[in-house]
Design a protein around this motif. Sequence first.
Motif, PDB file in Angstrom:
ATOM      1  N   ILE A 160       0.834  -1.201   0.000  1.00  0.00           N
ATOM      2  CA  ILE A 160       0.000   0.000   0.000  1.00  0.00           C
ATOM      3  C   ILE A 160       0.873   1.258   0.000  1.00  0.00           C
ATOM      4  CG2 ILE A 160      -1.779   1.279   1.245  1.00  0.00           C
ATOM      5  CD1 ILE A 160      -2.643  -1.388  -0.194  1.00  0.00           C
ATOM      6  N   ARG A 161       1.961   1.225   0.721  1.00  0.00           N
ATOM      7  CA  ARG A 161       2.888   2.354   0.669  1.00  0.00           C
ATOM      8  C   ARG A 161       3.474   2.515  -0.732  1.00  0.00           C
ATOM      9  NH1 ARG A 161       5.379   0.680   6.576  1.00  0.00           N
ATOM     10  NH2 ARG A 161       4.066   2.110   7.808  1.00  0.00           N
ATOM     11  N   SER A 162       3.758   1.406  -1.389  1.00  0.00           N
ATOM     12  CA  SER A 162       4.278   1.464  -2.751  1.00  0.00           C
ATOM     13  C   SER A 162       3.242   2.066  -3.698  1.00  0.00           C
ATOM     14  CB  SER A 162       4.670   0.068  -3.230  1.00  0.00           C
ATOM     15  OG  SER A 162       5.768  -0.432  -2.497  1.00  0.00           O
ATOM     16  N   ALA A 163       1.958   1.762  -3.492  1.00  0.00           N
ATOM     17  CA  ALA A 163       0.909   2.348  -4.328  1.00  0.00           C
ATOM     18  C   ALA A 163       0.873   3.872  -4.163  1.00  0.00           C
ATOM     19  CB  ALA A 163      -0.444   1.741  -3.973  1.00  0.00           C
ATOM     20  N   CYS A 164       1.014   4.333  -2.931  1.00  0.00           N
ATOM     21  CA  CYS A 164       1.047   5.782  -2.686  1.00  0.00           C
ATOM     22  C   CYS A 164       2.260   6.419  -3.371  1.00  0.00           C
ATOM     23  CB  CYS A 164       1.077   6.060  -1.197  1.00  0.00           C
ATOM     24  SG  CYS A 164      -0.397   5.561  -0.285  1.00  0.00           S
ATOM     25  N   ALA A 165       3.401   5.779  -3.257  1.00  0.00           N
ATOM     26  CA  ALA A 165       4.616   6.296  -3.895  1.00  0.00           C
ATOM     27  C   ALA A 165       4.463   6.319  -5.407  1.00  0.00           C
ATOM     28  CB  ALA A 165       5.821   5.455  -3.483  1.00  0.00           C
ATOM     29  N   TRP A 166       3.860   5.270  -5.962  1.00  0.00           N
ATOM     30  CA  TRP A 166       3.628   5.232  -7.409  1.00  0.00           C
ATOM     31  C   TRP A 166       2.730   6.398  -7.831  1.00  0.00           C
ATOM     32  CZ3 TRP A 166      -0.420   5.201 -10.735  1.00  0.00           C
ATOM     33  CH2 TRP A 166      -0.142   4.882 -12.070  1.00  0.00           C
ATOM     34  N   ALA A 167       1.667   6.655  -7.072  1.00  0.00           N
ATOM     35  CA  ALA A 167       0.756   7.753  -7.397  1.00  0.00           C
ATOM     36  C   ALA A 167       1.495   9.085  -7.398  1.00  0.00           C
ATOM     37  CB  ALA A 167      -0.398   7.781  -6.408  1.00  0.00           C
ATOM     38  N   TRP A 168       2.383   9.277  -6.443  1.00  0.00           N
ATOM     39  CA  TRP A 168       3.154  10.527  -6.369  1.00  0.00           C
ATOM     40  C   TRP A 168       4.066  10.678  -7.592  1.00  0.00           C
ATOM     41  CZ3 TRP A 168       8.478  11.553  -5.731  1.00  0.00           C
ATOM     42  CH2 TRP A 168       8.795  12.881  -5.415  1.00  0.00           C
ATOM     43  N   ARG A 169       4.693   9.596  -7.993  1.00  0.00           N
ATOM     44  CA  ARG A 169       5.647   9.660  -9.116  1.00  0.00           C
ATOM     45  C   ARG A 169       4.951   9.776 -10.474  1.00  0.00           C
ATOM     46  NH1 ARG A 169       8.817   5.965  -5.775  1.00  0.00           N
ATOM     47  NH2 ARG A 169      10.778   7.026  -5.273  1.00  0.00           N
ATOM     48  N   ASN A 170       3.746   9.264 -10.579  1.00  0.00           N
ATOM     49  CA  ASN A 170       3.077   9.171 -11.881  1.00  0.00           C
ATOM     50  C   ASN A 170       1.829  10.037 -11.979  1.00  0.00           C
ATOM     51  OD1 ASN A 170       4.526   6.729 -13.387  1.00  0.00           O
ATOM     52  ND2 ASN A 170       4.334   6.177 -11.226  1.00  0.00           N
ATOM     53  N   ALA A 171       1.651  10.944 -11.044  1.00  0.00           N
ATOM     54  CA  ALA A 171       0.413  11.725 -10.970  1.00  0.00           C
ATOM     55  C   ALA A 171       0.093  12.445 -12.280  1.00  0.00           C
ATOM     56  CB  ALA A 171       0.503  12.730  -9.822  1.00  0.00           C
ATOM     57  N   LYS A 172       1.088  13.004 -12.922  1.00  0.00           N
ATOM     58  CA  LYS A 172       0.846  13.808 -14.119  1.00  0.00           C
ATOM     59  C   LYS A 172       0.327  12.972 -15.279  1.00  0.00           C
ATOM     60  CE  LYS A 172       2.165  17.625 -12.165  1.00  0.00           C
ATOM     61  NZ  LYS A 172       1.151  18.654 -11.784  1.00  0.00           N
ATOM     62  N   ASP A 173       0.501  11.653 -15.206  1.00  0.00           N
ATOM     63  CA  ASP A 173       0.035  10.780 -16.286  1.00  0.00           C
ATOM     64  C   ASP A 173      -1.469  10.543 -16.246  1.00  0.00           C
ATOM     65  OD1 ASP A 173       2.639  10.556 -17.158  1.00  0.00           O
ATOM     66  OD2 ASP A 173       2.993   8.632 -16.167  1.00  0.00           O
ATOM     67  N   PHE A 174      -2.136  10.910 -15.147  1.00  0.00           N
ATOM     68  CA  PHE A 174      -3.581  10.692 -15.069  1.00  0.00           C
ATOM     69  C   PHE A 174      -4.307  11.887 -14.460  1.00  0.00           C
ATOM     70  CE2 PHE A 174      -1.533   8.625 -11.418  1.00  0.00           C
ATOM     71  CZ  PHE A 174      -2.194   9.196 -10.339  1.00  0.00           C
ATOM     72  N   ASN A 175      -3.859  13.094 -14.783  1.00  0.00           N
ATOM     73  CA  ASN A 175      -4.503  14.341 -14.339  1.00  0.00           C
ATOM     74  C   ASN A 175      -4.337  14.599 -12.845  1.00  0.00           C
ATOM     75  OD1 ASN A 175      -5.377  14.822 -16.916  1.00  0.00           O
ATOM     76  ND2 ASN A 175      -7.473  14.099 -16.589  1.00  0.00           N
ATOM     77  N   GLY A 176      -3.348  13.967 -12.193  1.00  0.00           N
ATOM     78  CA  GLY A 176      -3.218  14.102 -10.756  1.00  0.00           C
ATOM     79  C   GLY A 176      -2.254  15.175 -10.307  1.00  0.00           C
ATOM     80  N   ASP A 177      -2.511  15.673  -9.110  1.00  0.00           N
ATOM     81  CA  ASP A 177      -1.628  16.617  -8.431  1.00  0.00           C
ATOM     82  C   ASP A 177      -0.842  15.841  -7.377  1.00  0.00           C
ATOM     83  OD1 ASP A 177      -0.377  18.571  -6.940  1.00  0.00           O
ATOM     84  OD2 ASP A 177      -2.209  19.726  -6.523  1.00  0.00           O
ATOM     85  N   PRO A 178       0.473  15.677  -7.538  1.00  0.00           N
ATOM     86  CA  PRO A 178       1.239  14.895  -6.565  1.00  0.00           C
ATOM     87  C   PRO A 178       1.282  15.513  -5.178  1.00  0.00           C
ATOM     88  CG  PRO A 178       2.706  16.026  -8.091  1.00  0.00           C
ATOM     89  CD  PRO A 178       1.315  16.215  -8.614  1.00  0.00           C
ATOM     90  N   ASN A 179       0.892  16.772  -5.068  1.00  0.00           N
ATOM     91  CA  ASN A 179       0.876  17.439  -3.773  1.00  0.00           C
ATOM     92  C   ASN A 179      -0.471  17.327  -3.069  1.00  0.00           C
ATOM     93  OD1 ASN A 179       3.585  18.478  -3.939  1.00  0.00           O
ATOM     94  ND2 ASN A 179       2.823  19.893  -5.484  1.00  0.00           N
ATOM     95  N   ARG A 180      -1.396  16.584  -3.663  1.00  0.00           N
ATOM     96  CA  ARG A 180      -2.719  16.384  -3.041  1.00  0.00           C
ATOM     97  C   ARG A 180      -3.104  14.907  -3.154  1.00  0.00           C
ATOM     98  NH1 ARG A 180      -7.100  20.403  -5.240  1.00  0.00           N
ATOM     99  NH2 ARG A 180      -5.985  20.180  -7.219  1.00  0.00           N
ATOM    100  N   ILE A 181      -2.406  14.086  -2.400  1.00  0.00           N
ATOM    101  CA  ILE A 181      -2.696  12.658  -2.365  1.00  0.00           C
ATOM    102  C   ILE A 181      -3.407  12.313  -1.064  1.00  0.00           C
ATOM    103  CG2 ILE A 181      -1.669  10.344  -2.267  1.00  0.00           C
ATOM    104  CD1 ILE A 181       0.518  11.336  -4.115  1.00  0.00           C
ATOM    105  N   PHE A 182      -4.529  11.623  -1.183  1.00  0.00           N
ATOM    106  CA  PHE A 182      -5.340  11.195  -0.050  1.00  0.00           C
ATOM    107  C   PHE A 182      -5.582   9.694  -0.180  1.00  0.00           C
ATOM    108  CE2 PHE A 182      -6.121  15.598  -0.941  1.00  0.00           C
ATOM    109  CZ  PHE A 182      -6.221  16.210   0.300  1.00  0.00           C
ATOM    110  N   ILE A 183      -5.953   9.066   0.926  1.00  0.00           N
ATOM    111  CA  ILE A 183      -6.193   7.630   0.901  1.00  0.00           C
ATOM    112  C   ILE A 183      -7.394   7.294   1.768  1.00  0.00           C
ATOM    113  CG2 ILE A 183      -4.568   7.166   2.806  1.00  0.00           C
ATOM    114  CD1 ILE A 183      -3.822   4.554   1.227  1.00  0.00           C
TER     115      ILE A 183
END
Length: 292
Positions: free
Chosen positions: A123-146
Amino acid sequence: MAAVWLEYDQEALDAQYNNRLAVPTVQNHFDNWKAWSAGTREALNCRLNQSYGRTGAEKLNIFPAPRGNAPIQLFVHGGYWQSMDKSDFDYIAEGLAPLGANVLVVNYGLAPNVGMDDIVRQIRSACAWAWRNAKDFNGDPNRIFISGHSAGAHLAAMAALTDWQAFDPELPPDLVKGACCVSGIYELEPIRLSYLNANLQLDPQSAARNSPLQILREDKRRLPPASMVLCVGGDESAEFKRQQEAFGAAWTGRGLACEVIPRPGLHHFNVIDELADLDSPLNLAVLRQMGL
């Protein structure tokens, strides 16, 4: 029989955590989740089975936000760390993606094939992946929630309490900005002492290091200033209510923000549906948490 946890003997403790026994209509909820999620995948734009880690189980489904630079909400399913699948819970995206959030529904390896330490790592790896790849799916890496339900709420809480730079020095210390934990388990010792441990194989040490409540009480580092939304159904067992009350008190005791959403009349298997309901207090609280 002698007490094995608090005032509970073995039979009573097992009953406290046997949600399927407490809700005779449980299979109806499972069937509804599958059908609802299939409809969600048809109705919403999605990218399925994106790998986020090194094992075959480490995959997630992405429901992108309509616009770029949008907040990211990872959702972690329940099933007592040993059953269910992300595809059962894609319906959660209906309450969040149309209103401007990227929703990532996360899979992870299941016990007994995978131990608790590795499930938490995934689950921590999933969060890290989201941070690294946020721009590929319209995401803001500075606004990650779970967010998560039941065992998934436990994993969401563990993610919110992560020392991210110890996990990976490249990651920001406040990677997770907030969490929503629904019907969560925050102390694993009663789980270790219950019937569930036949598959989980927790020992006292693994139960302790993977207990969010123990981390809050004993970890003296400055914790990431994540906000927390907590919810448990009014018809859930006394142990689920006790777990949330103790965790919420420990969370606010560390100076962290916490909002509790009471949901009287709901049980363990219908309270999570509130996250997909655009008008529910739980959904509105999560939207507020993300700034939507």
